[in-house]
Design an enzyme around this catalytic site. Sequence first.
Site, mmCIF file in Angstrom:
data_model
loop_
_atom_site.group_PDB
_atom_site.id
_atom_site.type_symbol
_atom_site.label_atom_id
_atom_site.label_comp_id
_atom_site.label_asym_id
_atom_site.label_seq_id
_atom_site.Cartn_x
_atom_site.Cartn_y
_atom_site.Cartn_z
ATOM 1 N N GLY A 172 0.809 -1.235 0.000
ATOM 2 C CA GLY A 172 0.000 0.000 0.000
ATOM 3 C C GLY A 172 0.831 1.268 0.000
ATOM 4 N N GLY A 174 2.544 3.695 1.541
ATOM 5 C CA GLY A 174 3.073 3.883 2.898
ATOM 6 C C GLY A 174 3.624 5.279 3.122
ATOM 7 N N ARG A 175 3.786 6.021 2.039
ATOM 8 C CA ARG A 175 4.293 7.395 2.184
ATOM 9 C C ARG A 175 3.782 8.284 1.051
ATOM 10 N NH1 ARG A 175 10.572 6.928 0.338
ATOM 11 N NH2 ARG A 175 10.345 5.157 -1.052
ATOM 12 N N LYS A 195 4.352 12.355 -2.625
ATOM 13 C CA LYS A 195 5.170 11.227 -2.157
ATOM 14 C C LYS A 195 6.177 11.757 -1.142
ATOM 15 C CE LYS A 195 8.223 7.508 -3.682
ATOM 16 N NZ LYS A 195 8.745 6.778 -4.839
ATOM 17 N N ASP A 207 8.854 5.394 7.974
ATOM 18 C CA ASP A 207 8.589 6.702 8.589
ATOM 19 C C ASP A 207 7.697 7.594 7.723
ATOM 20 O OD1 ASP A 207 10.282 7.311 6.517
ATOM 21 O OD2 ASP A 207 11.938 8.013 7.776
ATOM 22 N N ARG A 265 3.462 14.332 -7.722
ATOM 23 C CA ARG A 265 3.543 13.568 -8.969
ATOM 24 C C ARG A 265 2.147 13.263 -9.514
ATOM 25 N NH1 ARG A 265 5.796 7.555 -7.067
ATOM 26 N NH2 ARG A 265 3.919 6.928 -5.963
ATOM 27 N N ARG A 272 -2.029 -0.536 -9.700
ATOM 28 C CA ARG A 272 -0.919 -1.448 -10.058
ATOM 29 C C ARG A 272 -1.419 -2.879 -10.138
ATOM 30 N NH1 ARG A 272 2.977 1.519 -6.764
ATOM 31 N NH2 ARG A 272 2.001 3.567 -6.695
ATOM 32 N N ASP A 342 4.002 -4.659 -7.332
ATOM 33 C CA ASP A 342 3.413 -3.427 -6.783
ATOM 34 C C ASP A 342 3.963 -2.191 -7.486
ATOM 35 O OD1 ASP A 342 5.655 -4.594 -5.235
ATOM 36 O OD2 ASP A 342 5.708 -2.619 -4.294
ATOM 37 N N ASN A 343 5.007 -2.359 -8.272
ATOM 38 C CA ASN A 343 5.567 -1.220 -9.013
ATOM 39 C C ASN A 343 5.256 -1.306 -10.505
ATOM 40 O OD1 ASN A 343 6.653 -0.125 -6.699
ATOM 41 N ND2 ASN A 343 8.628 -1.132 -6.949
#
Length: 588
Positions: A172, A174-175, A195, A207, A265, A272, A342-343
């Site tokens: 997911g 995450g950032r 991002k 983080d 972005r 995905r 995932d990418n």
Amino acid sequence: MWSPNQMLVLALVAASSFTSVHVLEFCQSTDRDCHSDDNHDNMASNSQPSLHTVKSRWNVSVSNLIKDLEQLKVSSKKLIEAFPIDEVNGNFARSVKNCIFSKSIPTPLRGPLRLAAASKDVIEGILDLDVALTHTNDFLHFASGDKLLSGSVPLAHRYGGHQFGYWAGQLGDGRAHSLGQYTNRKGEVWELQLKGSGKTPYSRSGDGRAVIRSSVREFLCSEAMHFLGIPTSRAASLIVSDEPVIRDTFYNGNVKTEKGAVVLRLAKSWFRIGSLEILSRSGEIDLLRKLLNFVIDEHFSSINSDDPDTYLVFYSTVVNETANLIAQWMSVGFAHGVCNTDNFSLLSITIDYGPFGFMEAYDPGFVPNTSDDEGRYSVGAQANVGLFNLEKLLNALSPVLSKHQQNQAQSILKGYTNINQMRIHQHFKAKLGLLGEEEDDGYLIAFLLKMMEDTQSDFTMTFRQLSEVSAQQLHNRKFPQMWALEDLSSHKLFSDWLSMFLLRLSRQLNDSDLQRQHRMKNVNPRYVLRNWMAESAISKVEMKDFSEMELLHHILSHPYVTQETAEELGYAARPPLWAKRLKVSCSS
Ligand code: AMP
Ligand code: MG
């Protein structure tokens, strides 16, 4: 007909993946307008390239552009109304079920904030904003996660994925935070994302931040790929700060404090393969169908959603477009670095730039990511990795396909390798200026690549210099200051290859040497984002000097045009020795 040496090469070529396939000519990219400057093959007419002297390709009068951020009508409505939303609130890591998105408020990057870069092409051409607006405080706060536009409900997307060959479960955003969609004046719908904008329910032990180093790379490379004509997400802006971010760059205990950054972005969609995989794996089949229908309705307008084979046609389209995308990567020597499912975008655009690299000395085993010990994602392995990922996509779709459709999908997948090889063949034929199709074209290409591998010739510049040299110079073997061709010509079979190449060119009726050079220069870039170029810009950005990044961004926006400043900076010269010591990893 063949000399013993040629026979040797022939044997090597037989083992290579470059087969000669007879196919229709195809257009290299649907987006070629992005480098269709008039003065293409000449030195850029204004010898001092500057952002301020570049004519916007959008031709939008500045007076029509949005001058107040509040006028940017971004909306999350469609995404929120289409799907169930995570019922739990709060940016704490957790396992999430039965939804596509979680609501998640960004954690603003702490100041002092600075605009390190903005893409005029995106800001004006996609977002309809006056680029002057990027210098306002409002924009700084918006693009760093501190200010939300009125229609924006920030969302983090739930997805999973296969990482380095294994199912990794829930991953997911995450950032990253989706800020909603913007329908621009051309009627295009773009989804905006930040991002590096803080933790979400998908942050796991991360983080939620991104460091300057990786953010500069993502900004520059996604824009560079667009101007190379390769489908990609875009970057609008890069905001940097002094907020400390701790990273163990090479996972060896050598922890460093870096600084945080946020990239704004854009993509038509950020879904995905992993977006579908997680639903299929969790048995959420109704939601799988819902997401598929949404993606098809919104992004695959040529597919008839009433057709009982809708999902099969969708699969076939993704197989075809992924084969195309990877062929385009190969044509410029681009290695993504982390080709996990995932990418891999469902729209077959390049997304999630991390430890990517452009191959320098030609080597199919080139691995850009030092964390990739086994070389799983080497440049030459990408075609097979695409196959692996498409197989995972098929597994994800299986619950909504009949047995018969599953078998048909298997046959479609079997065609992937041929499509990919055929596209690669077409790209390399174009890179050599070849017209039509001759039986030995595959051999001619593979022969050249084998010589490049043996002599470690620079991938980008060998092709570029072959585009710039005249047939007469080739005949005379005169390559003044053409360092890559000089390297190549040290091969003992070079003369054999050259004779074959020149003979092949001489059979092209209705073609002149100038036309051949012109064609080749339009597909063989002179400038790509080499690690050392990015590294040099990054070290300046970290010291709050954004000038080199601006220059690099500008130069990479015209990769097919020789530019005086780029030449002075050595961007087309033999890479400096220190470039060999550079390493990039997954840490970002
Ligand atoms: P990537 O390899 O960058 O595509 O990331 C893989 C997964 O790790 C994605 O789910 C990312 O959102 C997540 N991720 C990467 N870096 C961080 C970070 N610093 N904080 C939270 N999540 C992260
Ligand atoms: Mg990713």
